[in-house]
Design an enzyme around this catalytic site. Sequence first.
Site, PDB file in Angstrom:
ATOM      1  N   ARG A  34       0.839  -1.103   0.047  1.00 14.08           N
ATOM      2  CA  ARG A  34       0.009  -0.180   0.062  1.00 14.08           C
ATOM      3  C   ARG A  34       0.991   1.183   0.181  1.00 14.08           C
ATOM      4  NH1 ARG A  34      -2.044  -3.723  -1.302  1.00 14.08           N
ATOM      5  NH2 ARG A  34      -3.785  -4.769  -0.704  1.00 14.08           N
ATOM      6  N   SER A  64     -11.275  -1.124   2.390  1.00 19.83           N
ATOM      7  CA  SER A  64     -10.817  -1.477   3.847  1.00 19.83           C
ATOM      8  C   SER A  64     -10.030  -0.405   4.238  1.00 19.83           C
ATOM      9  CB  SER A  64      -9.437  -2.352   3.426  1.00 19.83           C
ATOM     10  OG  SER A  64     -10.088  -3.777   3.156  1.00 19.83           O
ATOM     11  N   GLU A  96      -5.568   3.239   6.070  1.00 20.60           N
ATOM     12  CA  GLU A  96      -5.086   2.956   4.635  1.00 20.60           C
ATOM     13  C   GLU A  96      -5.742   4.264   3.794  1.00 20.60           C
ATOM     14  OE1 GLU A  96      -6.267  -0.165   1.395  1.00 20.60           O
ATOM     15  OE2 GLU A  96      -5.387  -0.823   2.893  1.00 20.60           O
TER      16      GLU A  96
END
Length: 306
Positions: free
Chosen positions: A180, A230, A300
């Site tokens: 990520r 998410s 995130e």
Amino acid sequence: MGLKEIKKLLKNILAEEFLLEDVPMAQHTSFRAGGHADMMVIVQETEDLKAVLALLADEKYRYPFMVLGNGSNVLVKDGGYRGIIIKVGEAFNYAIPTENKLLCGAATPMSAVSKAAAEAGLSGFEFASGIPGSIGGAVFMNAGAYGGEMAHVVDKVHLVSRDGSRDFYLTAAELQMGYRHTLLHESGDIVVDVVLALSEGNKDAIRAQITDFTKRRNAKQPVSFPSAGSFFKRPEGYFAGKLIEDAGLKGLTVGGAQVSELHSGFIINRGGATASDILQLMEIVQAKVLDEFGVMLEPEVRIIGE
């Protein structure tokens, strides 16, 4: 220099229809929450993007800005964003197959890239078919699912430097694509288009794999509610959703925001959630998981504004 003066200068680059003021960011982010940005500038050509960035980087006119794709991984705080949102426009929405490669504009939705790959009989992108947002944002985040990630399929990326001075290409290796994360988080360079390296496959098999992933996603994820996918990064050695569920937080609600009852790794907008609701819920989840398991969950989602 104030916004009015900046707008006058931007009119030398872009038509007025692409210069929007006091923009409600709830309309431009998948959370459907958050405050207003001072201005949104929509660019439809690489040269226009370079010119806008060069203007905003100039010492005489320096003004805060950030680049937005489909807004699927961004939350703007309720106080809004005191700066300019640069949005990559519809002209950057394309997916063109050539041999075993696919050239995709930064604004192309991941679902459209997946469909184009399937129609061209190109395999390797099936994992990404249900990832929300645009391919530019997916490269920026090195998005992934079902054991695949963008680093596995990116051949090279066409970028514009943050100061607008040049455009250039970097390979996946040069982008330092990790979990990520990419070099772009530090450099601030902007994705214009992406070349994907895929492999020849059977169209029916590719479509069947996409259908399977879609069914699995729809069964396990709260796709019918606004969210940013998410919410937390996967902590090393753990799964964020399991930690949250084991902490007894599944279904926990603050205002219109809720830890999804379907998948605890998602924070959803049940209806009328403010950015403050979402952020307060995030903080409760972080504190409880840290207290119970000694793990600090990192978002995130990019959180901007005031």
